[in-house]
Design a protein around this motif. Structure first.
Motif, short mmCIF file in Angstrom:
data_model
loop_
_atom_site.label_atom_id
_atom_site.label_comp_id
_atom_site.label_asym_id
_atom_site.label_seq_id
_atom_site.Cartn_x
_atom_site.Cartn_y
_atom_site.Cartn_z
N LEU A 9 119.86 -12.61 15.23
CA LEU A 9 119.20 -13.69 15.96
C LEU A 9 120.09 -14.93 16.05
CD1 LEU A 9 115.54 -13.43 14.62
CD2 LEU A 9 116.37 -12.86 16.91
N VAL A 10 120.81 -15.24 14.99
CA VAL A 10 121.72 -16.38 15.00
C VAL A 10 122.82 -16.17 16.04
CG1 VAL A 10 123.51 -17.56 13.65
CG2 VAL A 10 121.26 -17.18 12.66
N ALA A 11 123.33 -14.97 16.14
CA ALA A 11 124.38 -14.68 17.12
C ALA A 11 123.86 -14.83 18.55
CB ALA A 11 124.95 -13.28 16.89
N ILE A 12 122.65 -14.34 18.80
CA ILE A 12 122.05 -14.46 20.13
C ILE A 12 121.81 -15.93 20.47
CG2 ILE A 12 119.97 -13.96 21.48
CD1 ILE A 12 119.85 -11.26 19.95
N ILE A 13 121.29 -16.68 19.50
CA ILE A 13 121.03 -18.10 19.73
C ILE A 13 122.34 -18.85 19.98
CG2 ILE A 13 120.22 -20.21 18.60
CD1 ILE A 13 117.94 -18.55 17.45
N CYS A 14 123.41 -18.48 19.29
CA CYS A 14 124.70 -19.13 19.52
C CYS A 14 125.17 -18.93 20.96
CB CYS A 14 125.75 -18.58 18.56
SG CYS A 14 125.60 -19.19 16.89
N VAL A 15 125.04 -17.73 21.47
CA VAL A 15 125.45 -17.45 22.84
C VAL A 15 124.59 -18.24 23.83
CG1 VAL A 15 125.58 -15.64 24.61
CG2 VAL A 15 126.41 -15.20 22.29
N LEU A 16 123.26 -18.22 23.62
CA LEU A 16 122.37 -18.96 24.51
C LEU A 16 122.62 -20.46 24.45
CD1 LEU A 16 118.99 -17.07 23.92
CD2 LEU A 16 120.47 -16.97 25.93
N LEU A 17 122.84 -20.98 23.26
CA LEU A 17 123.10 -22.40 23.10
C LEU A 17 124.40 -22.81 23.80
CD1 LEU A 17 121.98 -24.97 21.79
CD2 LEU A 17 123.25 -24.39 19.74
N THR A 18 125.39 -21.96 23.70
CA THR A 18 126.66 -22.24 24.39
C THR A 18 126.46 -22.28 25.90
OG1 THR A 18 127.86 -21.15 22.61
CG2 THR A 18 129.04 -21.46 24.68
N ILE A 19 125.72 -21.33 26.42
CA ILE A 19 125.48 -21.29 27.87
C ILE A 19 124.70 -22.51 28.33
CG2 ILE A 19 124.23 -20.02 29.68
CD1 ILE A 19 124.98 -17.44 28.16
N VAL A 20 123.65 -22.87 27.59
CA VAL A 20 122.82 -24.01 27.98
C VAL A 20 123.61 -25.31 27.93
CG1 VAL A 20 120.81 -25.40 27.29
CG2 VAL A 20 120.64 -22.93 27.37
N VAL A 21 124.46 -25.48 26.92
CA VAL A 21 125.25 -26.70 26.82
C VAL A 21 126.28 -26.76 27.94
CG1 VAL A 21 126.98 -27.88 25.40
CG2 VAL A 21 124.88 -27.06 24.36
N LEU A 22 126.88 -25.62 28.28
CA LEU A 22 127.86 -25.63 29.37
C LEU A 22 127.22 -25.85 30.74
CD1 LEU A 22 130.27 -22.77 28.25
CD2 LEU A 22 130.69 -25.24 28.23
N LEU A 23 125.96 -25.50 30.89
CA LEU A 23 125.28 -25.75 32.16
C LEU A 23 124.99 -27.24 32.37
CD1 LEU A 23 122.71 -22.81 32.35
CD2 LEU A 23 124.72 -23.16 33.78
N GLN A 24 124.89 -27.98 31.31
CA GLN A 24 124.58 -29.40 31.42
C GLN A 24 125.82 -30.18 31.84
OE1 GLN A 24 122.79 -31.01 27.90
NE2 GLN A 24 121.53 -29.19 27.59
N SER A 25 125.56 -31.31 32.44
CA SER A 25 126.67 -32.21 32.74
C SER A 25 126.18 -33.63 32.56
CB SER A 25 127.19 -32.00 34.16
OG SER A 25 126.28 -32.57 35.07
N GLY A 26 127.09 -34.51 32.24
CA GLY A 26 126.71 -35.89 32.01
C GLY A 26 126.55 -36.69 33.29
N GLN A 27 127.15 -36.26 34.39
CA GLN A 27 127.15 -37.04 35.62
C GLN A 27 126.34 -36.39 36.75
OE1 GLN A 27 128.83 -40.04 36.01
NE2 GLN A 27 129.22 -39.95 33.81
#
Length: 128
Positions: A9-27
């Motif tokens: 579960l930790v590994a799956i959450i790491c992958v999902l968290l990485t994807i969600v953070v990369l989808l975000q942008s500050g501008q």
């Protein structure tokens, strides 16, 4: 068994968290800006930039909380194989310690001859 499930579960959450953070942008140039139509072209406003940003930031918060909670929970499920005893505990406190190391003051003194030896007579070279 529980530890293995938590680590998956930790590994799956790491992958999902990485994807969600990369989808975000500050501008507004990431997924939230692209869906809202801020890419320069016309296009429809599917969700709205604010809603997408809210969704991504809430998802990031939830995934980060899950990640932290599962990492702490995994600590309790690690199988250590039961209590172990150290060598000192097995030997006992009062047992002497056997070692090959000899301290400088503990070694036996060298034997000193009882009578001083007379110096040998000097040998003179043959003068021929």
């Amino acid at each position: 068994m529980a530890y293995t499930i938590i680590m998956i579960l930790v590994a799956i959450i790491c992958v999902l968290l990485t994807i969600v953070v990369l989808l975000q942008s500050g501008q507004g140039g990431g997924l939230s800006g692209g869906i809202a139509g801020n890419t320069g072209g016309g296009g429809g406003n599917m969700m709205g930039a604010r809603r997408t940003a809210d969704f991504l930031s809430k998802t990031t918060s939830v995934l980060a909380t899950l990640f932290l909670t599962l990492c702490l929970a995994a600590n309790f499920f690690i199988d250590t194989g039961g209590p172990t005893r150290s060598t000192i505990q097995e030997r006992g406190v009062d047992a002497p310690f056997e070692s090959d190391f000899v301290m400088p003051g503990e070694e036996e003194p060298a034997e000193v001859p009882a009578e001083p030896q007379e110096p040998a007579e000097p040998v003179e070279p043959d003068s021929e």
